[in-house]
Design an enzyme around this catalytic site. Structure first.
Site, mmCIF file in Angstrom:
data_model
loop_
_atom_site.group_PDB
_atom_site.id
_atom_site.type_symbol
_atom_site.label_atom_id
_atom_site.label_comp_id
_atom_site.label_asym_id
_atom_site.label_seq_id
_atom_site.Cartn_x
_atom_site.Cartn_y
_atom_site.Cartn_z
ATOM 1 N N PRO A 2 0.824 -1.207 0.000
ATOM 2 C CA PRO A 2 0.000 0.000 0.000
ATOM 3 C C PRO A 2 0.860 1.260 0.000
ATOM 4 O O PRO A 2 2.001 1.252 0.455
ATOM 5 C CB PRO A 2 -0.799 -0.120 1.296
ATOM 6 N N GLU A 3 0.297 2.324 -0.505
ATOM 7 C CA GLU A 3 0.985 3.611 -0.518
ATOM 8 C C GLU A 3 0.714 4.330 0.801
ATOM 9 O O GLU A 3 -0.233 4.010 1.519
ATOM 10 C CB GLU A 3 0.508 4.453 -1.694
#
Length: 90
Positions: A2-3
């Site tokens: 995930p960012e």
């Protein structure tokens, strides 16, 4: 993986639901992921603790459970393979 904006959104979403809650039970599915302390010590050290705050450090969530104790969690992005992916790998 995930960012960071996604991890921040997870933090904001979790905060009102878990802040001030007590950890009553811990289930470890992959003991090999806990290197230190031992899985038994890990469970004993967190069971009964209260989550005081939820922070973030980069792509990790930081759950503060005491003055000098924090649980650091990495948000793994996981998707189940589709039947098509399975068939293609055979």
């Amino acid at each position: 993986m995930p960012e960071m904006p996604e991890v921040e959104q997870v933090r904001k979403t979790l905060l009102p639901h878990i802040k001030g809650k007590t950890i009553k039970n811990i289930e470890i599915n992959l003991a090999r992921l806990i290197k230190y302390p031992s899985p038994e010590e890990f469970i004993a050290g967190l069971t009964g603790k209260t989550i005081l705050d939820v922070g973030r450090r980069g792509k990790y969530l930081v759950l503060k459970t005491g003055e000098n104790q924090k649980l650091i969690v990495h948000c793994l992005l996981y998707t189940s393979p589709s039947p098509r992916d399975y068939a293609a790998s055979r």
